[in-house]
Write a protein that holds these residues in place. Structure first.
Motif, PDB file in Angstrom:
ATOM      1  N   ALA A   5       0.834  -1.199   0.000  1.00  0.00           N
ATOM      2  CA  ALA A   5       0.000   0.000   0.000  1.00  0.00           C
ATOM      3  C   ALA A   5       0.865   1.244   0.000  1.00  0.00           C
ATOM      4  N   VAL A   6       1.248   1.667  -1.194  1.00  0.00           N
ATOM      5  CA  VAL A   6       2.136   2.808  -1.292  1.00  0.00           C
ATOM      6  C   VAL A   6       1.475   3.992  -1.976  1.00  0.00           C
ATOM      7  N   ALA A   7       0.185   3.864  -2.274  1.00  0.00           N
ATOM      8  CA  ALA A   7      -0.469   4.923  -3.036  1.00  0.00           C
ATOM      9  C   ALA A   7      -0.513   6.224  -2.258  1.00  0.00           C
ATOM     10  N   SER A   8      -0.157   7.309  -2.941  1.00  0.00           N
ATOM     11  CA  SER A   8      -0.291   8.621  -2.325  1.00  0.00           C
ATOM     12  C   SER A   8      -1.772   8.931  -2.169  1.00  0.00           C
TER      13      SER A   8
ATOM     14  N   GLN B 236       4.077  18.090   7.198  1.00  0.00           N
ATOM     15  CA  GLN B 236       3.790  19.069   6.164  1.00  0.00           C
ATOM     16  C   GLN B 236       3.875  18.413   4.796  1.00  0.00           C
ATOM     17  N   GLU B 237       2.820  18.521   4.024  1.00  0.00           N
ATOM     18  CA  GLU B 237       2.826  18.070   2.635  1.00  0.00           C
ATOM     19  C   GLU B 237       3.002  19.315   1.774  1.00  0.00           C
ATOM     20  N   TRP B 238       4.112  19.386   1.068  1.00  0.00           N
ATOM     21  CA  TRP B 238       4.487  20.643   0.419  1.00  0.00           C
ATOM     22  C   TRP B 238       3.678  20.929  -0.837  1.00  0.00           C
TER      23      TRP B 238
ATOM     24  N   MET C 195       3.026   5.538   5.018  1.00  0.00           N
ATOM     25  CA  MET C 195       4.245   6.339   5.000  1.00  0.00           C
ATOM     26  C   MET C 195       5.133   6.010   6.194  1.00  0.00           C
ATOM     27  N   GLY C 196       6.419   5.720   5.905  1.00  0.00           N
ATOM     28  CA  GLY C 196       7.378   5.454   6.960  1.00  0.00           C
ATOM     29  C   GLY C 196       7.449   4.012   7.411  1.00  0.00           C
TER      30      GLY C 196
ATOM     31  N   THR D 110       6.772   6.870   0.985  1.00  0.00           N
ATOM     32  CA  THR D 110       7.029   8.237   1.460  1.00  0.00           C
ATOM     33  C   THR D 110       5.764   9.074   1.498  1.00  0.00           C
ATOM     34  N   SER D 111       4.623   8.459   1.208  1.00  0.00           N
ATOM     35  CA  SER D 111       3.351   9.168   1.307  1.00  0.00           C
ATOM     36  C   SER D 111       2.248   8.145   1.516  1.00  0.00           C
TER      37      SER D 111
END
Length: 549
Positions: free
Chosen positions: A24-27, A48-50, A482-483, A477-478
């Motif tokens: 499950a890596v989908a943003s 923070q999501e830039w 995430m992480g 990473t999202s």
């Protein structure tokens, strides 16, 4: 009590369902900051999501569990081809593949995903398997030639034939760059007193990781150079640099860029500032070391192709002050100004030119207030938001046994910025399933791939026992995962997996298997025999191509 890693993996498999698990890596496509504050991931502080990341479909594989098998273990549906192993002949001239391969970099031929050149670093030699032990406290001339030859790098042509990857041994491109190859110096230290007047130097060695330039040349990094320099009686100031090689053109003079500084380089990550200058990020692989970046004086011009190499000869080297979120310029003017204010006569005597600063970067950076960190190894730029991911492998002296991965966010998302913020993206340990993160790379789904570097002597012992052999892990990473880290590969006995690099279509992952059987005391009884080739009785470091994506 149940093993925490078992719980985490069962939790993961429950999350994605049975059978071929979909990682499950989908943003989630979170809008800027407001979404992060309004709908944080449960149990985690808001991040923070830039900007809004594109939605991703994810990589699909069933994560494996740790293992101590003497094999390169992969998930169901994946396989690997051994392309080249130590001692393999690579060309008609009789050159052979070096020892302890590390960084790999695939450059397509005519845009092909199945045919290209592969650069491979060779980091260090071995008394057991290569050149033998010292006699009367020193190596013979022949032994020195051997230990210098097996280090450096290999350029090999590779091709997928009938589905399997192989090396093309009659290629006109195949050659070795070794500890015997003449190199030019560039930049402020060239010809200076700090390098004892040298303008050319002998060879490259201790080649750990590296990177690629925007003009498709290779940057390879000299890391723990001190040992080979000492054993070969070579000037240590000539090593610890970033080298540049053109894999396509043997007439391109190989060079060492002194403007990037001399220290225990792990890798380089190159990008562009908003105003078009070249930015090169670098880590220094030792405890208490700093994170660096170089910003060129001139601007990049794609039309100039390899002439852009000159941009690496002049610019400003910075080190990170993490307590202030600022990049400190490492210049002789700054060092002398502070030394004068502090009445430090020793520093004033040692640092009289920029060449002195470049040769002794770490000392200058610490003096100017840069932050000493826990072995900052691989540094990579996120492909979408341009934040910086740094693998801090570990530092047992500070109690950071399992290391962590830090994320830097440059001000205004500009790689040329002089200020930044940062966060701890992921921490090693039982709770995450990995220890000692090392090389990093990203895939097209914004996943961070990391390999681990638990010391061979510590594998499967004490607090490292639960991790078993070193491995490869994938960390989104999202999105909601995430992480979180999921294991993709496990190394053979006492080996380290290094240099992950995808083909452009991401259907093949190149990976180096370094120092299998490193703790062997008697070559007649090696602790590993990977890659288990018929008739072979010793382990051989090798580069592999992983298929099945």
């Amino acid at each position: 009590m149940e093993n925490q890693m078992e719980v985490n993996r069962r939790k993961f498999l429950t999350y994605v369902g049975s059978g071929m698990a979909a990682l499950a890596v989908a943003s989630t496509g979170l809008p800027v900051l407001a979404k992060a504050k309004a709908d944080p991931v449960p149990g985690k502080a808001p991040r923070q999501e830039w900007f809004q990341l594109p939605e991703k479909k994810g990589v699909r594989f069933t994560p494996i569990l740790p293992t101590d098998a003497d094999e390169l273990v992969l998930p169901q549906g994946y396989t690997y081809d051994v392309i080249a192993a130590y001692g393999d002949r690579i060309n008609k001239a009789g050159d052979t593949f070096g020892f302890n391969n590390d960084f790999t970099c695939y450059i397509p031929l005519q845009g092909s995903n199945t045919h290209g050149l592969l650069w491979v670093n060779h980091e260090y030699s071995s008394e057991i398997f290569v050149h033998g032990k010292k006699e009367n406290g020193s190596y013979t001339k022949k032994q020195i030639e051997q230990l210098l030859y097996v280090q450096g790098g290999s350029i090999i042509e590779v091709k997928q034939v009938d589905g399997k990857w192989k090396m093309i041994t009659d290629s006109r491109y195949n050659r070795r760059i070794t500890g015997l190859t003449p190199f030019q110096l560039t930049g402020a230290a060239k010809g200076s007193r700090a390098v004892n007047g040298a303008t050319t130097v002998q060879g490259t060695f201790a080649n750990c990781s590296g990177g690629i330039t925007l003009w498709n040349t290779i940057l390879s990094c000299e890391e723990n150079f001190e040992y080979t320099a000492r054993d070969a009686a070579l000037d240590p100031t000539h090593y610890g640099w970033v080298i540049e090689v053109d894999p396509f053109d043997s007439q391109f003079a190989v060079r060492k860029h002194t403007a990037l500084g001399r220290f225990n380089h792990e890798n380089t990550a190159m990008g562009l500032s908003k105003d078009g200058r070249i930015v090169v990020y670098m880590g220094d692989d030792k405890t208490g070391a700093c994170v660096y970046k170089f910003v060129s004086k001139g601007k990049y011009d794609a039309a100039k192709d390899r002439e852009n190499s000159r941009l690496l000869e002049e610019g400003t080297l910075y080190a990170a002050d993490m307590s202030k979120g600022a990049w400190i310029p490492i210049t002789v003017e700054a060092v002398r100004k502070k030394a004068t204010e502090k009445k430090n006569e020793e520093m004033l005597a040692k640092f009289t030119s920029q060449a002195d600063v470049l040769v002794h970067v770490h000392e200058a950076a610490i003096f100017l207030g840069a932050t000493p960190t826990d072995r900052p190894e691989d540094v990579e730029i996120h492909p979408d938001d341009h934040s910086l991911y740094i693998a801090h492998t570990n530092n047992s002296k500070h109690g950071n046994i399992h290391g962590h991965i830090t994320r830097f966010i440059e001000t205004d998302h500009d790689l040329g910025a002089l200020t930044f913020d940062f966060e701890i993206f992921a921490a090693g340990g039982r709770q995450s399933g990995f220890s000692a993160p090392d090389n990093l790379t990203f895939d097209g789904e914004n996943n961070l791939w990391t390999v681990t570097d638990i010391s061979s002597s510590k594998l499967n012992k004490g607090v490292y026992q639960s991790f078993m052999n070193n491995g490869v892990f994938v960390i989104p990473t999202s999105g909601e995962r995430m992480g979180d880290a999921f294991q993709f590969a496990s190394a053979p006995v006492e080996a380290e997996l290094t240099g992950p690099w995808f083909t452009p279509d991401e259907k093949t992952l190149f990976l180096a298997v370094q120092h299998p059987g490193e703790e062997t005391k008697d070559p007649a009884q090696p602790t590993s025999k990977w890659p288990h080739r018929p008739g072979d009785h010793i382990p051989r470091p090798a580069v592999v191509a992983i298929r099945g994506f």
